[in-house]
Scaffold this motif. Structure first.
Motif, PDB file in Angstrom:
ATOM      1  N   ALA A 102     -66.011 146.218  98.806  1.00 48.34           N
ATOM      2  CA  ALA A 102     -66.229 145.470 100.047  1.00 48.34           C
ATOM      3  C   ALA A 102     -65.751 144.032  99.949  1.00 48.34           C
ATOM      4  O   ALA A 102     -65.615 143.347 100.965  1.00 48.34           O
ATOM      5  CB  ALA A 102     -67.708 145.505 100.440  1.00 48.34           C
ATOM      6  N   GLN A 103     -65.444 143.557  98.733  1.00 50.88           N
ATOM      7  CA  GLN A 103     -64.879 142.213  98.580  1.00 50.88           C
ATOM      8  C   GLN A 103     -63.499 142.100  99.226  1.00 50.88           C
ATOM      9  O   GLN A 103     -63.011 140.998  99.475  1.00 50.88           O
ATOM     10  CB  GLN A 103     -64.793 141.838  97.100  1.00 50.88           C
ATOM     11  CG  GLN A 103     -66.120 141.422  96.506  1.00 50.88           C
ATOM     12  CD  GLN A 103     -66.705 140.233  97.248  1.00 50.88           C
ATOM     13  OE1 GLN A 103     -66.116 139.160  97.286  1.00 50.88           O
ATOM     14  NE2 GLN A 103     -67.877 140.420  97.847  1.00 50.88           N
ATOM     15  N   LEU A 104     -62.885 143.239  99.536  1.00 52.05           N
ATOM     16  CA  LEU A 104     -61.610 143.217 100.251  1.00 52.05           C
ATOM     17  C   LEU A 104     -61.770 142.595 101.632  1.00 52.05           C
ATOM     18  O   LEU A 104     -60.799 142.109 102.217  1.00 52.05           O
ATOM     19  CB  LEU A 104     -61.036 144.633 100.371  1.00 52.05           C
ATOM     20  CG  LEU A 104     -60.524 145.244  99.062  1.00 52.05           C
ATOM     21  CD1 LEU A 104     -60.188 146.715  99.265  1.00 52.05           C
ATOM     22  CD2 LEU A 104     -59.313 144.476  98.545  1.00 52.05           C
ATOM     23  N   GLU A 105     -62.983 142.610 102.146  1.00 48.12           N
ATOM     24  CA  GLU A 105     -63.273 141.872 103.375  1.00 48.12           C
ATOM     25  C   GLU A 105     -64.122 140.647 103.108  1.00 48.12           C
ATOM     26  O   GLU A 105     -63.981 139.631 103.781  1.00 48.12           O
ATOM     27  CB  GLU A 105     -63.981 142.762 104.404  1.00 48.12           C
ATOM     28  CG  GLU A 105     -64.298 142.020 105.691  1.00 48.12           C
ATOM     29  CD  GLU A 105     -64.787 142.917 106.824  1.00 48.12           C
ATOM     30  OE1 GLU A 105     -65.022 142.394 107.922  1.00 48.12           O
ATOM     31  OE2 GLU A 105     -64.931 144.137 106.603  1.00 48.12           O
ATOM     32  N   GLY A 106     -64.983 140.728 102.112  1.00 47.26           N
ATOM     33  CA  GLY A 106     -65.919 139.642 101.839  1.00 47.26           C
ATOM     34  C   GLY A 106     -65.260 138.365 101.377  1.00 47.26           C
ATOM     35  O   GLY A 106     -65.816 137.280 101.540  1.00 47.26           O
ATOM     36  N   PHE A 114     -55.446 141.137  95.736  1.00 47.17           N
ATOM     37  CA  PHE A 114     -55.270 142.594  95.664  1.00 47.17           C
ATOM     38  C   PHE A 114     -53.895 142.972  96.210  1.00 47.17           C
ATOM     39  O   PHE A 114     -53.161 143.768  95.604  1.00 47.17           O
ATOM     40  CB  PHE A 114     -56.387 143.282  96.463  1.00 47.17           C
ATOM     41  CG  PHE A 114     -56.242 144.780  96.569  1.00 47.17           C
ATOM     42  CD1 PHE A 114     -56.897 145.619  95.684  1.00 47.17           C
ATOM     43  CD2 PHE A 114     -55.468 145.364  97.575  1.00 47.17           C
ATOM     44  CE1 PHE A 114     -56.773 147.004  95.777  1.00 47.17           C
ATOM     45  CE2 PHE A 114     -55.341 146.741  97.681  1.00 47.17           C
ATOM     46  CZ  PHE A 114     -55.999 147.563  96.780  1.00 47.17           C
ATOM     47  N   MET A 115     -53.529 142.398  97.360  1.00 46.71           N
ATOM     48  CA  MET A 115     -52.224 142.697  97.960  1.00 46.71           C
ATOM     49  C   MET A 115     -51.092 142.289  97.028  1.00 46.71           C
ATOM     50  O   MET A 115     -50.111 143.026  96.857  1.00 46.71           O
ATOM     51  CB  MET A 115     -52.090 142.007  99.318  1.00 46.71           C
ATOM     52  CG  MET A 115     -53.031 142.528 100.383  1.00 46.71           C
ATOM     53  SD  MET A 115     -52.826 141.612 101.945  1.00 46.71           S
ATOM     54  CE  MET A 115     -54.525 141.511 102.520  1.00 46.71           C
ATOM     55  N   ASP A 116     -51.213 141.116  96.419  1.00 44.88           N
ATOM     56  CA  ASP A 116     -50.192 140.663  95.481  1.00 44.88           C
ATOM     57  C   ASP A 116     -50.086 141.609  94.284  1.00 44.88           C
ATOM     58  O   ASP A 116     -48.987 141.982  93.864  1.00 44.88           O
ATOM     59  CB  ASP A 116     -50.504 139.246  94.982  1.00 44.88           C
ATOM     60  CG  ASP A 116     -50.303 138.187  96.050  1.00 44.88           C
ATOM     61  OD1 ASP A 116     -49.654 138.486  97.074  1.00 44.88           O
ATOM     62  OD2 ASP A 116     -50.809 137.063  95.872  1.00 44.88           O
ATOM     63  N   PRO A 252     -49.181 151.874  99.233  1.00 44.57           N
ATOM     64  CA  PRO A 252     -49.501 150.981  98.111  1.00 44.57           C
ATOM     65  C   PRO A 252     -50.954 150.504  98.114  1.00 44.57           C
ATOM     66  O   PRO A 252     -51.535 150.259  97.054  1.00 44.57           O
ATOM     67  CB  PRO A 252     -48.530 149.811  98.278  1.00 44.57           C
ATOM     68  CG  PRO A 252     -47.991 149.901  99.650  1.00 44.57           C
ATOM     69  CD  PRO A 252     -48.060 151.340 100.042  1.00 44.57           C
ATOM     70  N   THR A 253     -51.559 150.381  99.303  1.00 44.59           N
ATOM     71  CA  THR A 253     -52.981 150.005  99.362  1.00 44.59           C
ATOM     72  C   THR A 253     -53.849 151.088  98.739  1.00 44.59           C
ATOM     73  O   THR A 253     -54.731 150.794  97.910  1.00 44.59           O
ATOM     74  CB  THR A 253     -53.408 149.764 100.826  1.00 44.59           C
ATOM     75  OG1 THR A 253     -52.711 148.629 101.356  1.00 44.59           O
ATOM     76  CG2 THR A 253     -54.904 149.501 100.904  1.00 44.59           C
ATOM     77  N   ILE A 254     -53.615 152.341  99.119  1.00 49.38           N
ATOM     78  CA  ILE A 254     -54.405 153.454  98.565  1.00 49.38           C
ATOM     79  C   ILE A 254     -54.156 153.566  97.063  1.00 49.38           C
ATOM     80  O   ILE A 254     -55.090 153.781  96.277  1.00 49.38           O
ATOM     81  CB  ILE A 254     -54.065 154.774  99.279  1.00 49.38           C
ATOM     82  CG1 ILE A 254     -54.394 154.686 100.784  1.00 49.38           C
ATOM     83  CG2 ILE A 254     -54.826 155.938  98.638  1.00 49.38           C
ATOM     84  CD1 ILE A 254     -55.855 154.429 101.102  1.00 49.38           C
ATOM     85  N   ASN A 255     -52.896 153.415  96.638  1.00 48.07           N
ATOM     86  CA  ASN A 255     -52.595 153.452  95.201  1.00 48.07           C
ATOM     87  C   ASN A 255     -53.336 152.348  94.465  1.00 48.07           C
ATOM     88  O   ASN A 255     -53.824 152.546  93.344  1.00 48.07           O
ATOM     89  CB  ASN A 255     -51.084 153.306  94.972  1.00 48.07           C
ATOM     90  CG  ASN A 255     -50.302 154.528  95.405  1.00 48.07           C
ATOM     91  OD1 ASN A 255     -50.868 155.618  95.538  1.00 48.07           O
ATOM     92  ND2 ASN A 255     -49.014 154.368  95.633  1.00 48.07           N
ATOM     93  N   GLY A 256     -53.446 151.164  95.100  1.00 45.16           N
ATOM     94  CA  GLY A 256     -54.181 150.062  94.490  1.00 45.16           C
ATOM     95  C   GLY A 256     -55.658 150.374  94.321  1.00 45.16           C
ATOM     96  O   GLY A 256     -56.262 150.034  93.301  1.00 45.16           O
TER      97      GLY A 256
END
Length: 419
Positions: A102-106, A114-116, A252-256
């Motif tokens: 949830a830190q992906l939004e927090g 994460f994106m990088d 790539p998001t799901i792979n991450g």
């Protein structure tokens, strides 16, 4: 006949109204509870429960006492605060990411890192914990520049500063307001789209696309809000561009998430902007969006219960089937929202009308004598064969209302060529 089960939805707004209403439709569901819910929910067969969404211990007791099969968590703050972790420790199933995921939004900074790390295209960016450093570096992003509060802000913690003077004033204001960190980003140009992905440990299904409208007033003017209206599908989105979104962003998001060993059984929102260089991510949310949920779920022909049930239990995910019909919804908000919304105004009764659905959010009292209880009060929604027909039906309904202490945008859907 197979056994029907009870499910619990956590939250109280229009998003949770739409989720609970959709779950009521399932042949597998006996009763949908919503904690705390709102006063409009009984009209669609949902039972509100007087437990605060932040009372995790109370919610756990209720789920155990009422034989709840699983709990669908709506609000982001609950997810960031670890509701999924606490339910899991109590032996209960939930639909939503754990606190780490949830830190992906927090945290905006966390999401951008994460994106990088996993090569997800996004804007040039940097995070600052110091006001002086942020001001010293603001020029490198060009103007306008996007300034974001790092933490949760209910969709309202973003300022697009047009000039350096405005940027400096915003940076000072955010740090003075208690922000420990903020993010500066280049301002990407292009149409924005909302993509919602149902995720189950590396497996996923993409739900119907939608377009949200964040600014308070017509023509995308005024402050950012939690969202003033949405529609689905998106006739202006070219299939080739959609496929680029899937290949360059979703995969790539799901792979991450897999490579990073994230525990993710829930909804992932990807806010996208289609630039001349291709799709780029504006932000992640770790739950359904409001108001997009209210126009996406009516178009979902796949049983929502079956999707969630499969995701929670790591079973094969059903295929997504979309209704050919179009759905458009406009938010009725309290005067003064989002800065200082009026509270407690008399709303009266919203008449039933063919082709119109009302998804209630911040309202109080019986349906024949409602009062306002917050910023975004409700959403007027229509599902028709075409977006144009839905647009006309919604605005005819809104124009007939007499609500002087409220307002709404008059141009939801114009980006799809509606008139």
């Amino acid at each position: 006949m197979e056994k029907q089960v009870n499910v619990l939805v956590v939250g109280e707004g229009g998003r949770e109204f739409a989720i609970a209403k959709k779950l009521v439709e399932s042949k597998h569901v006996k009763q949908v509870f919503c904690a705390p819910g709102n006063s409009g929910m009984p009209a669609v067969g949902v039972q509100p429960v007087d437990i605060a969404e932040t009372d995790f211990a109370g919610l756990i007791r209720f789920a155990k006492n009422h034989e709840v099969a699983w709990t669908f968590v709506g609000p982001e703050d609950c997810l960031v605060d670890g509701i999924v972790d606490e339910f899991a420790a109590a032996g209960l199933k939930t639909f939503g990411p754990d606190a780490r995921a949830a830190q992906l939004e927090g945290s905006k900074d966390y999401a951008l890192n994460f994106m990088d790390n996993y090569h997800v295209p996004t804007a040039c960016h940097a995070a600052y914990r110091d006001q002086t450093a942020a001001i010293s570096n603001v020029d490198q992003f060009g103007f306008p520049v996007v300034i974001k509060e790092n933490g949760l802000a209910g969709g309202k913690g973003v300022v697009i500063a047009q000039t350096k003077a405005e940027a400096i004033e915003t940076i000072k204001s955010m740090f003075a307001g208690g922000q420990a960190r903020l993010v500066l980003e280049e301002c990407l140009q292009g149409p924005e789209y909302s993509m919602f992905v149902l995720v189950s440990n590396g497996h996923y299904r993409i739900l119907p696309m939608a377009q949200d409208h964040k600014r308070a007033y017509d023509g995308d003017k005024g402050p950012n809000t939690g969202g003033m209206g949405a529609y689905s599908p998106l006739p202006q989105l070219d299939p080739t561009d959609y496929q680029k979104m899937v290949d360059q962003v979703v995969k790539p998001t799901i792979n991450g998430l897999v490579e990073g060993s994230y525990h993710y059984h829930g909804i992932l929102y990807i806010g996208l902007i289609l630039t001349t260089d291709g799709p780029k991510v504006i932000e992640y949310n770790v739950r359904f969006g409001d108001p997009e949920t209210q126009v996406i779920l009516p178009r979902l022909k796949t049983d929502l219960f079956e999707l969630v049930e499969a995701a929670i239990n790591d079973q094969p995910l059903p295929e997504i089937k979309e209704d050919d019909a179009a759905c458009l919804g406009v938010v009725l908000a309290s005067k003064g929202y989002p800065v200082k919304p009026v509270h407690g105004q008399k709303l009266g009764e919203f008449p039933h009308q063919l082709g119109i659905e009302i998804d209630y959010a911040n309202v109080a009292g019986p349906l024949d004598d409602l009062k306002g209880a917050g910023g975004r009060l409700l959403m007027v929604i229509s599902k028709e064969k075409t977006l144009q027909a839905a647009y006309q039906r919604v605005y005819q309904y809104l124009q007939a209302l007499d609500e002087p202490e409220c307002f709404y945008r008059h141009d939801i859907g114009k980006k799809a060529g509606l008139k």
